[in-house]
Design a protein around this motif. Sequence first.
Motif, short mmCIF file in Angstrom:
data_model
loop_
_atom_site.label_atom_id
_atom_site.label_comp_id
_atom_site.label_asym_id
_atom_site.label_seq_id
_atom_site.Cartn_x
_atom_site.Cartn_y
_atom_site.Cartn_z
N PHE A 1 -22.14 8.29 -5.68
CA PHE A 1 -22.97 9.13 -4.69
C PHE A 1 -23.40 8.62 -3.47
CE2 PHE A 1 -23.14 12.81 -7.12
CZ PHE A 1 -22.57 12.67 -7.89
N TRP B 1 -5.83 12.63 13.12
CA TRP B 1 -6.40 13.07 11.57
C TRP B 1 -7.74 12.46 11.31
CZ3 TRP B 1 -2.56 16.23 8.15
CH2 TRP B 1 -1.81 17.21 8.94
N VAL C 1 -13.99 15.56 3.50
CA VAL C 1 -12.64 15.41 2.48
C VAL C 1 -12.50 14.19 2.36
CG1 VAL C 1 -10.20 15.05 2.97
CG2 VAL C 1 -11.46 17.30 4.18
N ALA D 1 -14.16 14.14 -0.82
CA ALA D 1 -13.24 14.32 -2.33
C ALA D 1 -12.27 13.38 -2.60
CB ALA D 1 -13.14 15.65 -2.35
N VAL E 1 -13.56 10.46 -4.98
CA VAL E 1 -13.26 11.22 -6.27
C VAL E 1 -12.06 10.79 -6.97
CG1 VAL E 1 -13.99 12.81 -7.52
CG2 VAL E 1 -15.26 12.68 -6.10
N MET E 2 -10.96 10.67 -6.10
CA MET E 2 -10.20 10.81 -6.49
C MET E 2 -9.67 9.21 -6.46
SD MET E 2 -7.55 13.08 -4.45
CE MET E 2 -6.03 12.20 -4.60
N CYS F 1 -11.26 8.56 -10.34
CA CYS F 1 -10.14 8.93 -11.02
C CYS F 1 -8.82 8.49 -11.59
CB CYS F 1 -9.76 10.78 -11.13
SG CYS F 1 -11.19 11.50 -10.91
N MET G 1 -23.90 5.81 -11.66
CA MET G 1 -24.08 7.28 -11.08
C MET G 1 -25.84 7.32 -11.16
SD MET G 1 -21.86 9.41 -11.20
CE MET G 1 -20.22 9.42 -11.57
N THR G 2 -26.49 6.84 -11.32
CA THR G 2 -27.60 7.33 -11.65
C THR G 2 -29.06 6.48 -10.76
OG1 THR G 2 -28.57 5.30 -13.41
CG2 THR G 2 -28.10 7.96 -13.63
N LEU H 1 -28.56 14.89 -15.94
CA LEU H 1 -28.47 13.85 -14.51
C LEU H 1 -28.29 12.83 -15.01
CD1 LEU H 1 -28.86 16.13 -11.81
CD2 LEU H 1 -31.14 15.39 -12.13
N HIS I 1 -25.99 11.08 -16.03
CA HIS I 1 -24.82 11.28 -15.92
C HIS I 1 -24.03 11.18 -14.32
CE1 HIS I 1 -24.25 10.51 -20.00
NE2 HIS I 1 -24.21 10.16 -20.25
N GLY I 2 -25.45 12.15 -14.20
CA GLY I 2 -25.03 12.36 -12.70
C GLY I 2 -24.28 13.88 -12.07
N SER J 1 -24.85 18.19 -12.32
CA SER J 1 -25.80 18.82 -12.28
C SER J 1 -25.93 19.91 -14.13
CB SER J 1 -26.13 19.81 -11.25
OG SER J 1 -25.14 20.77 -10.55
N ARG K 1 -15.77 15.72 -15.93
CA ARG K 1 -15.63 15.11 -14.88
C ARG K 1 -14.33 15.65 -14.35
NH1 ARG K 1 -18.53 10.03 -15.25
NH2 ARG K 1 -21.08 11.32 -15.02
N ALA L 1 -13.09 16.65 -11.13
CA ALA L 1 -11.88 15.26 -10.12
C ALA L 1 -10.45 16.96 -10.12
CB ALA L 1 -11.47 14.30 -10.43
N ARG M 1 -10.97 19.20 -7.05
CA ARG M 1 -11.54 18.80 -5.78
C ARG M 1 -9.98 18.45 -5.50
NH1 ARG M 1 -16.61 14.48 -6.10
NH2 ARG M 1 -17.88 16.79 -6.88
N LYS M 2 -9.43 17.61 -6.08
CA LYS M 2 -7.22 17.34 -5.73
C LYS M 2 -7.00 18.77 -4.94
CE LYS M 2 -5.98 14.21 -8.67
NZ LYS M 2 -5.23 13.47 -9.78
N LEU N 1 -9.08 19.35 -1.79
CA LEU N 1 -8.72 18.69 -1.02
C LEU N 1 -6.96 18.72 -0.45
CD1 LEU N 1 -8.79 15.89 0.56
CD2 LEU N 1 -7.77 14.54 -1.82
N ALA O 1 -7.21 21.65 1.73
CA ALA O 1 -7.84 21.08 3.17
C ALA O 1 -7.41 20.44 4.34
CB ALA O 1 -9.05 20.31 3.11
N ILE O 2 -6.81 19.87 3.71
CA ILE O 2 -4.86 18.49 4.55
C ILE O 2 -3.95 19.97 4.63
CG2 ILE O 2 -3.05 17.74 3.97
CD1 ILE O 2 -4.58 15.68 1.86
N LEU P 1 -5.63 21.19 7.81
CA LEU P 1 -5.91 21.24 8.80
C LEU P 1 -4.55 20.69 9.52
CD1 LEU P 1 -8.26 17.65 8.35
CD2 LEU P 1 -7.59 19.57 9.98
N ARG P 2 -3.14 20.79 8.92
CA ARG P 2 -2.56 20.44 8.99
C ARG P 2 -1.43 21.27 9.91
NH1 ARG P 2 1.40 19.39 4.45
NH2 ARG P 2 0.20 16.99 4.64
N THR Q 1 -3.32 21.42 13.83
CA THR Q 1 -2.96 19.87 14.14
C THR Q 1 -1.74 20.85 15.10
OG1 THR Q 1 -2.66 19.23 12.87
CG2 THR Q 1 -4.58 18.62 13.48
N ASP R 1 -0.79 20.39 18.96
CA ASP R 1 0.74 19.15 18.97
C ASP R 1 1.66 20.97 20.16
OD1 ASP R 1 0.56 17.64 15.86
OD2 ASP R 1 -0.36 17.31 18.07
#
Lengths: 280, 173
Positions: A3, A25, A32, A35, A38-39, A42, A60-61, B67, B69-70, B72, B111, B115, B118-119, B122, B125-126, B129-130, B133, B137
Amino acid sequence: IFFRLRPMSSQYLLEEQRSALPAHWRFAFGVVAGAAVVMVGCLASELAPQATSLFVAPAMTARPMAVGMASSPVWRSSVEAAQALSEDTVEAIEDQAIAEAASDDGKRVSQKELLGIDGQKTWYPKAADTALANKEWYVIDAEGLRLGRMATQIARILRGKDKPEFHPAADMGDYVVVINAEKVEVSGKKHSQKLYRRHVTGRPGSMKVETFDQLQARIPERIIEKAVKGMLPKGPLGRELFRHLKVYKGPAHPHEAQSPIEFKFEGKLAKAAEPVKVGR
Amino acid sequence: FRNAPAMTVRKDKIRALAKGFYGRRKNVWTLQINGVEKALQYAYRDRRRKKREWRKQWIQQLGAGVLEHGISYSRFISHLANLKVLLNRKMLAELAQTEPSSFRCLVEMVRDRMAEQRKVQLQGAIERLRQETAVEDLRREWNLDKDRRKKIDIEALLLEREREIIQKAQKGG
């Protein structure tokens, strides 16, 4: 760790990912990269599970969890005991458990006998749980912190809302010492526009009105006390919680014997410490 | 007095319920009956409220435990549901209080799942973006029209380009 890092650039990505990106880029990796952090975490936990399991928790806290946990009720020491076990002992315990299960003769040992806790009764904090010995002392340096944002956190700590043992009818909270009370900040034009009213004699016509600046010059502790008092529950318990707040002008406080822990406004609480836009 | 025995029985019942009331409300009949009637109404209402209050408390305790442990509470619960963990809030709150290592295992499960999510985000998102762009290009490389609102079909352009290259190669060969 996760965090506090601000995702700014692709330096938090792994090598393989970075080489896959074209150069232009990298400016775009605002959200991004968070994220990606976090990866990384992990993957790190895959590579070194033991290390991360021991160190992720304290980082963490927002407050030092290790110390807070140490002063929690007695049965929390099972965490340290569990972490201290080596792999061999864990295996030995597992083997023993399997052998016991195989030779189970049907006798049951109740949780009450084993642990002393009756699992069928709802837990209610007793005098021992709310005792002074279980309470932490925190010290907060109010310099540069925003009044209201700081006060909510203080009220939360005083009430004990940050503990899983919280009970609304019991005093499970901690003590908070605030220093440098005269240096607390408010944004906007509140320095000259925020009014503090009081009724001096109780009769009409005896209302005195002061601005924030005037009260800060006269009795700066009262500003923080008023802010926190308004955020605590009203009633006998709330009044008792308020007595656990100690506010002082200047950097010194007489509670060194309690060795208070410094409470930092970081991570999710960082907004309280942000510089303030002041338009007096 | 008419039917004194029956009246006494009824009054005794109500008098017993008025024990512990403040002042004359525990001794005086008219105040007793008022107090007891209200108390019974509150009891009826609060037997239903009790369930809500307990759930509120478990959620507050869980929220605090998680909380630390971080994470919510909201994220924790939603991911736990997706992981098909059927523990209810009462048990989770108890775990958070009395079994910190087990609770920590649950937090780590969540957690890991966060993760993974989020992968996926991600990668999405990539990809986006690709795409964007790549379009930029091409525009710059081939000096296409400056109107950015016009959408370009990348695949069609690429196919055309390839066809041109193949034709040139064939001509050259």
